[in-house]
Scaffold this active site. Structure first.
Site, PDB file in Angstrom:
ATOM      1  N   HIS A  12      12.132  65.977  70.001  1.00 12.40           N
ATOM      2  CA  HIS A  12      11.297  65.249  70.980  1.00 12.40           C
ATOM      3  C   HIS A  12      11.684  63.781  70.905  1.00 12.40           C
ATOM      4  O   HIS A  12      11.295  63.081  69.976  1.00 12.40           O
ATOM      5  CB  HIS A  12       9.811  65.441  70.655  1.00 12.40           C
ATOM      6  CG  HIS A  12       8.896  64.822  71.667  1.00 12.40           C
ATOM      7  ND1 HIS A  12       7.835  65.512  72.222  1.00 12.40           N
ATOM      8  CD2 HIS A  12       8.870  63.590  72.233  1.00 12.40           C
ATOM      9  CE1 HIS A  12       7.204  64.728  73.077  1.00 12.40           C
ATOM     10  NE2 HIS A  12       7.807  63.547  73.102  1.00 12.40           N
ATOM     11  N   HIS A  14      12.547  60.022  73.161  1.00  8.99           N
ATOM     12  CA  HIS A  14      12.604  59.188  74.370  1.00  8.99           C
ATOM     13  C   HIS A  14      13.751  58.198  74.208  1.00  8.99           C
ATOM     14  O   HIS A  14      13.730  57.383  73.282  1.00  8.99           O
ATOM     15  CB  HIS A  14      11.294  58.410  74.559  1.00  8.99           C
ATOM     16  CG  HIS A  14      10.111  59.302  74.764  1.00  8.99           C
ATOM     17  ND1 HIS A  14       9.687  59.695  76.010  1.00  8.99           N
ATOM     18  CD2 HIS A  14       9.270  59.903  73.877  1.00  8.99           C
ATOM     19  CE1 HIS A  14       8.629  60.495  75.887  1.00  8.99           C
ATOM     20  NE2 HIS A  14       8.356  60.633  74.595  1.00  8.99           N
ATOM     21  N   ARG A  16      15.021  56.425  77.104  1.00  9.04           N
ATOM     22  CA  ARG A  16      14.958  55.413  78.182  1.00  9.04           C
ATOM     23  C   ARG A  16      16.278  55.317  78.959  1.00  9.04           C
ATOM     24  O   ARG A  16      17.104  56.197  78.898  1.00  9.04           O
ATOM     25  CB  ARG A  16      14.559  54.037  77.617  1.00  9.04           C
ATOM     26  CG  ARG A  16      13.408  54.039  76.643  1.00  9.04           C
ATOM     27  CD  ARG A  16      12.134  54.579  77.225  1.00  9.04           C
ATOM     28  NE  ARG A  16      10.992  54.258  76.360  1.00  9.04           N
ATOM     29  CZ  ARG A  16       9.864  54.949  76.340  1.00  9.04           C
ATOM     30  NH1 ARG A  16       9.691  56.004  77.102  1.00  9.04           N
ATOM     31  NH2 ARG A  16       8.870  54.587  75.555  1.00  9.04           N
ATOM     32  N   ASN A  40      10.571  61.394  81.088  1.00 11.23           N
ATOM     33  CA  ASN A  40       9.614  60.465  81.729  1.00 11.23           C
ATOM     34  C   ASN A  40      10.236  59.084  81.935  1.00 11.23           C
ATOM     35  O   ASN A  40       9.825  58.096  81.334  1.00 11.23           O
ATOM     36  CB  ASN A  40       8.308  60.377  80.916  1.00 11.23           C
ATOM     37  CG  ASN A  40       8.494  59.836  79.515  1.00 11.23           C
ATOM     38  OD1 ASN A  40       9.549  60.021  78.905  1.00 11.23           O
ATOM     39  ND2 ASN A  40       7.490  59.163  78.989  1.00 11.23           N
ATOM     40  N   LYS A  94       9.287  69.880  80.728  1.00  7.41           N
ATOM     41  CA  LYS A  94       8.242  69.128  80.035  1.00  7.41           C
ATOM     42  C   LYS A  94       7.073  68.848  80.972  1.00  7.41           C
ATOM     43  O   LYS A  94       7.242  68.220  82.019  1.00  7.41           O
ATOM     44  CB  LYS A  94       8.830  67.806  79.517  1.00  7.41           C
ATOM     45  CG  LYS A  94       7.806  66.866  78.878  1.00  7.41           C
ATOM     46  CD  LYS A  94       7.289  67.377  77.550  1.00  7.41           C
ATOM     47  CE  LYS A  94       6.128  66.560  77.010  1.00  7.41           C
ATOM     48  NZ  LYS A  94       6.489  65.265  76.457  1.00  7.41           N
ATOM     49  N   HIS A 131       2.731  68.160  76.755  1.00  7.53           N
ATOM     50  CA  HIS A 131       1.929  67.081  76.169  1.00  7.53           C
ATOM     51  C   HIS A 131       0.474  67.530  76.308  1.00  7.53           C
ATOM     52  O   HIS A 131      -0.105  67.418  77.387  1.00  7.53           O
ATOM     53  CB  HIS A 131       2.171  65.756  76.901  1.00  7.53           C
ATOM     54  CG  HIS A 131       1.417  64.610  76.299  1.00  7.53           C
ATOM     55  ND1 HIS A 131       2.039  63.497  75.772  1.00  7.53           N
ATOM     56  CD2 HIS A 131       0.087  64.407  76.115  1.00  7.53           C
ATOM     57  CE1 HIS A 131       1.125  62.663  75.298  1.00  7.53           C
ATOM     58  NE2 HIS A 131      -0.076  63.193  75.488  1.00  7.53           N
ATOM     59  N   HIS A 165       4.128  67.139  69.636  1.00  7.61           N
ATOM     60  CA  HIS A 165       3.492  66.150  68.744  1.00  7.61           C
ATOM     61  C   HIS A 165       2.037  66.486  68.406  1.00  7.61           C
ATOM     62  O   HIS A 165       1.122  65.727  68.745  1.00  7.61           O
ATOM     63  CB  HIS A 165       3.601  64.727  69.309  1.00  7.61           C
ATOM     64  CG  HIS A 165       3.379  64.586  70.787  1.00  7.61           C
ATOM     65  ND1 HIS A 165       2.249  65.033  71.418  1.00  7.61           N
ATOM     66  CD2 HIS A 165       4.144  64.041  71.757  1.00  7.61           C
ATOM     67  CE1 HIS A 165       2.341  64.769  72.707  1.00  7.61           C
ATOM     68  NE2 HIS A 165       3.493  64.175  72.928  1.00  7.61           N
ATOM     69  N   ASP A 237       9.328  61.875  68.615  1.00 15.54           N
ATOM     70  CA  ASP A 237       8.624  61.162  69.684  1.00 15.54           C
ATOM     71  C   ASP A 237       8.912  59.665  69.605  1.00 15.54           C
ATOM     72  O   ASP A 237       8.076  58.839  69.979  1.00 15.54           O
ATOM     73  CB  ASP A 237       7.113  61.426  69.658  1.00 15.54           C
ATOM     74  CG  ASP A 237       6.462  61.120  70.998  1.00 15.54           C
ATOM     75  OD1 ASP A 237       7.184  60.903  71.988  1.00 15.54           O
ATOM     76  OD2 ASP A 237       5.220  61.082  71.061  1.00 15.54           O
ATOM     77  N   HIS A 241       9.453  50.515  73.098  1.00 12.69           N
ATOM     78  CA  HIS A 241       8.995  49.576  74.131  1.00 12.69           C
ATOM     79  C   HIS A 241       9.377  48.190  73.636  1.00 12.69           C
ATOM     80  O   HIS A 241       9.249  47.913  72.432  1.00 12.69           O
ATOM     81  CB  HIS A 241       7.468  49.636  74.299  1.00 12.69           C
ATOM     82  CG  HIS A 241       6.960  50.920  74.874  1.00 12.69           C
ATOM     83  ND1 HIS A 241       6.940  51.184  76.221  1.00 12.69           N
ATOM     84  CD2 HIS A 241       6.458  52.024  74.271  1.00 12.69           C
ATOM     85  CE1 HIS A 241       6.430  52.388  76.443  1.00 12.69           C
ATOM     86  NE2 HIS A 241       6.141  52.923  75.265  1.00 12.69           N
ATOM     87  N   ALA A 253       1.891  52.560  74.874  1.00 14.76           N
ATOM     88  CA  ALA A 253       1.850  53.559  73.797  1.00 14.76           C
ATOM     89  C   ALA A 253       3.260  53.979  73.433  1.00 14.76           C
ATOM     90  O   ALA A 253       4.059  54.308  74.308  1.00 14.76           O
ATOM     91  CB  ALA A 253       1.036  54.766  74.250  1.00 14.76           C
TER      92      ALA A 253
END
Ligand code: DOR
Ligand code: ZN
Length: 330
Positions: A12, A14, A16, A40, A94, A131, A165, A237, A241, A253
């Site tokens: 899992h 991210h 970007r 996402n 997802k 999720h 998660h 996860d 950011h 988050a």
């Protein structure tokens, strides 16, 4: 004594886009033989052309061939033709409840209307990654969502479903009831509770969805993971950011844990006296559930303390400034 992991996976992740992708992807590629890439983005990855373009960007940003991006599509109402066309290029779909977390606005707002697509996933044997949070009180969202998981698991008994998660005692218990259901567990949910986030001065770096829970929940997660539960797999996860989006009014988050993932996990497993179980958590369990072939790469860790930097580019990593006792070799 060194620790050798056989083709570890981050189930899992991210990564970007653009500059952020180029900054963060190498940390995962240096440790893992592959990762499940979340869809996402600013514009969700919800079509085959977008999926291919994103996969190419990920491969380029990783800069090595040893890392396999296992791509996911963002859940929407898909036709059989669309799913057949994309099936060989994805590891799963997802699903986000609409508005539940970062860039999930295009997610599901009516769970009574997803059955047709979920039935196709079951029939075509495409895993559904979820999720699992309601829009209720923040500490109870995951528990409230168990009713949705239950309905899906019972209506679609052959659907392979992943509770992403998980953070609570109740989620661990739920998992035990359904053989076709697996779950990912993050590094941070094994380490922190709500106290670390908001018990003293507020720590934006530790703010994530699902929010860290109680010491009892963390203990349940630890027990299940450290005892070698075969349907629990590592998914960081890791969700970077930039500082300006974390240290502001309306903190985003997400915890950027990619740079410390395997060294910190090795420390946790060593402390719990079960270092011999780490390989299963970061590789075997995921390969079994997702039916992935054994990987060939090795990741070697050695006991050699190092201090986690305060920054990587614009992002502050999880455990910044702390000393970890295991280091990635090479
Ligand atoms: O904390 C989170 N950050 N949770 C998620 O589910 C999404 C993620 C992100 O994309 O930033
Ligand atoms: Zn995520």
């Amino acid at each position: 004594m060194t620790l050798t992991l056989n083709a570890p996976l981050d189930m899992h992740l991210h990564l970007r886009e653009g500059d952020m992708l180029r900054l963060v992807a190498p940390f995962s590629a240096a440790q893992f033989s592959g990762g499940v890439i979340m869809p996402n983005l600013q514009q969700p990855v919800d079509s085959l052309p977008r999926l291919r373009a994103y996969r190419d960007a990920v491969v380029q940003a990783c800069g090595v061939e040893s890392f396999t991006p296992y791509m996911t599509l963002f859940f929407r109402a898909y036709s059989r033709e669309e799913l057949l066309a994309v099936r060989d290029e994805i590891i799963g779909i997802k699903l986000y409840p609409a508005g539940i977390t970062t860039r999930s606005e295009a997610g599901v707002s009516d769970f009574d209307r997803i059955n047709d697509t979920v039935a196709l996933l079951e029939e075509l044997d495409i895993p559904l990654l979820v999720h699992g949070e309601s829009h209720g009180f923040v500490m109870e969202r995951e528990q409230e969502f168990l009713a949705v998981y239950q309905r899906l698991a019972e209506t679609f008994p052959r659907l392979r479903m992943v509770m992403e998660h998980i953070t609570t005692t109740e989620s661990v218990a739920f998992l035990n009831q359904y053989q076709q259901v697996a779950a990912t567990v993050t590094l941070h949910h094994l380490m922190i509770t709500l106290d670390d986030v908001a018990g003293g001065l507020l720590q934006p770096d530790l703010f994530c969805k699902p929010i860290a829970k109680t010491p009892r929940d963390r203990e349940a997660l630890r027990q299940a993971v450290f005892s070698g539960h075969p349907r629990l797999m590592f998914g960081s996860d890791s969700a970077p950011h930039p500082r300006h989006a974390k240290e502001c009014v309306g903190c985003a988050a997400g915890i950027f844990s990619a740079p410390v993932a395997l060294p910190a996990l090795a420390g946790l497993f060593a402390e719990a006296g079960c270092l011999d179980r780490l390989n299963a958590f970061v590789s075997d369990h995921a390969r079994l559930f997702y039916r992935l072939p054994p990987g060939e790469t090795k990741t070697i860790l050695e006991p050699d303390p190092w201090k986690v930097p305060e920054r990587y580019g614009s992002v502050r990593p999880f455990l910044a400034g702390q000393t970890l006792s295991w280091r990635l070799q090479g």
